[in-house]
Design a protein around this motif. Sequence first.
Motif, PDB file in Angstrom:
ATOM      1  N   VAL A   1       0.845  -1.202   0.000  1.00  0.00           N
ATOM      2  CA  VAL A   1       0.000   0.000   0.000  1.00  0.00           C
ATOM      3  C   VAL A   1       0.886   1.259   0.000  1.00  0.00           C
ATOM      4  N   ARG A  36       3.231   8.558 -10.081  1.00  0.00           N
ATOM      5  CA  ARG A  36       3.918   7.395  -9.496  1.00  0.00           C
ATOM      6  C   ARG A  36       3.455   6.089 -10.134  1.00  0.00           C
ATOM      7  N   GLY A  85      -5.149   3.545  -6.846  1.00  0.00           N
ATOM      8  CA  GLY A  85      -6.257   3.738  -5.904  1.00  0.00           C
ATOM      9  C   GLY A  85      -5.758   3.902  -4.488  1.00  0.00           C
ATOM     10  N   ALA A 135      -6.133   2.656  -0.398  1.00  0.00           N
ATOM     11  CA  ALA A 135      -6.428   1.429   0.345  1.00  0.00           C
ATOM     12  C   ALA A 135      -7.842   1.417   0.919  1.00  0.00           C
TER      13      ALA A 135
HETATM   14  C1  SAM Z   1       5.904   9.086   1.746  1.00  0.00           C
HETATM   15  S1  SAM Z   1       5.391   8.132   0.395  1.00  0.00           S
HETATM   16  C2  SAM Z   1       6.199   6.585   0.705  1.00  0.00           C
HETATM   17  C3  SAM Z   1       6.386   5.784  -0.553  1.00  0.00           C
HETATM   18  C4  SAM Z   1       7.060   4.423  -0.360  1.00  0.00           C
HETATM   19  N1  SAM Z   1       6.219   3.513   0.402  1.00  0.00           N
HETATM   20  C5  SAM Z   1       8.410   4.586   0.281  1.00  0.00           C
HETATM   21  O1  SAM Z   1       8.583   4.166   1.420  1.00  0.00           O
HETATM   22  O2  SAM Z   1       9.309   5.137  -0.367  1.00  0.00           O
HETATM   23  C6  SAM Z   1       3.681   7.743   0.789  1.00  0.00           C
HETATM   24  C7  SAM Z   1       2.943   7.128  -0.386  1.00  0.00           C
HETATM   25  O3  SAM Z   1       1.679   6.661   0.072  1.00  0.00           O
HETATM   26  C8  SAM Z   1       0.698   6.993  -0.898  1.00  0.00           C
HETATM   27  N2  SAM Z   1      -0.591   7.040  -0.189  1.00  0.00           N
HETATM   28  C9  SAM Z   1      -1.051   8.010   0.627  1.00  0.00           C
HETATM   29  N3  SAM Z   1      -2.277   7.705   1.083  1.00  0.00           N
HETATM   30  C10 SAM Z   1      -2.615   6.498   0.556  1.00  0.00           C
HETATM   31  C11 SAM Z   1      -3.764   5.657   0.649  1.00  0.00           C
HETATM   32  N4  SAM Z   1      -4.809   6.029   1.372  1.00  0.00           N
HETATM   33  N5  SAM Z   1      -3.759   4.494  -0.032  1.00  0.00           N
HETATM   34  C12 SAM Z   1      -2.693   4.128  -0.778  1.00  0.00           C
HETATM   35  N6  SAM Z   1      -1.590   4.898  -0.906  1.00  0.00           N
HETATM   36  C13 SAM Z   1      -1.534   6.057  -0.254  1.00  0.00           C
HETATM   37  C14 SAM Z   1       1.181   8.338  -1.447  1.00  0.00           C
HETATM   38  O4  SAM Z   1       0.635   8.630  -2.721  1.00  0.00           O
HETATM   39  C15 SAM Z   1       2.686   8.123  -1.500  1.00  0.00           C
HETATM   40  O5  SAM Z   1       3.127   7.590  -2.721  1.00  0.00           O
END
Ligand code: SAM
Length: 219
Positions: free
Chosen positions: A65, A94, A115, A117
């Motif tokens: 996620v 992304r 999408g 989560a």
């Molecule tokens: C700070 S980034 C971290 C990305 C990656 N997991 C990393 O550690 O490098 C947070 C990511 O979570 C995604 N995100 C935020 N809210 C989300 C949600 N409700 N469901 C899925 N993804 C989400 C954002 O678009 C972003 O790409």
Amino acid sequence: MPPEAQQLFGENTESAARFVDLLAERGVERGVIGPREIDRLWGRHVLNSAVLAELIPAEAIVVDVGSGGGFPGVPLALARPDIEVTLLEPMARRIQWLTEVVDELGLTNVVVVRGRAEEKAIRTRLGEADIVTARAVAPLARLAEWCLPLVRAGGLLLALKGASAAEEVQRDASTVRKVGGESIDVVQCGVDVVETPTTVVVIEAGPKPKRTRSRRRRR
Ligand SMILES: C[S@@+](CC[C@H](N)C(=O)[O-])C[C@H]1O[C@@H](n2cnc3c(N)ncnc32)[C@H](O)[C@@H]1O
């Protein structure tokens, strides 16, 4: 390439190195990763993600996620060709990046889905996975609320949390239980493998609430 890479990625070590190159070149250009991360791509991002493999059972169905630039989902899929990984991410830019990475690395065990989560349509589409992973996506309570519905009963939510893990568990444990977390543990992955082990909050999903049928009103 650090010596641990071969141990973690085996036959996919070259693909892991290609992923690092893609991040350092196009990833930085496209704003997927900050330029200051270039020297830390292996240690802080790729190896740190791959060690999570030790918590994942054989042939598991995994949803990552908020995959962003591909962490931890892409290194995990490279380290464990036996598992199926869905990279879930809401942002178009992304999604484009992740799709290119999956194509260029020829990752046949990965799909990319756009999408959030917590969306009903996403829950319906993805169903219940054995494992859900998340790094740097949300505080633990919110993460559990969003992600536990995507985990089958007895499956695991693995939240990569670093130094804040114990504090977040203490603060959010009661909410995590309310939204379906059966047990909560903090574990270290990659001890004796990488220089800095990865701290992971492991939440086991409890039994799913039974759906109640809406009662028809009698006239
Ligand atoms: C700070 S980034 C971290 C990305 C990656 N997991 C990393 O550690 O490098 C947070 C990511 O979570 C995604 N995100 C935020 N809210 C989300 C949600 N409700 N469901 C899925 N993804 C989400 C954002 O678009 C972003 O790409």
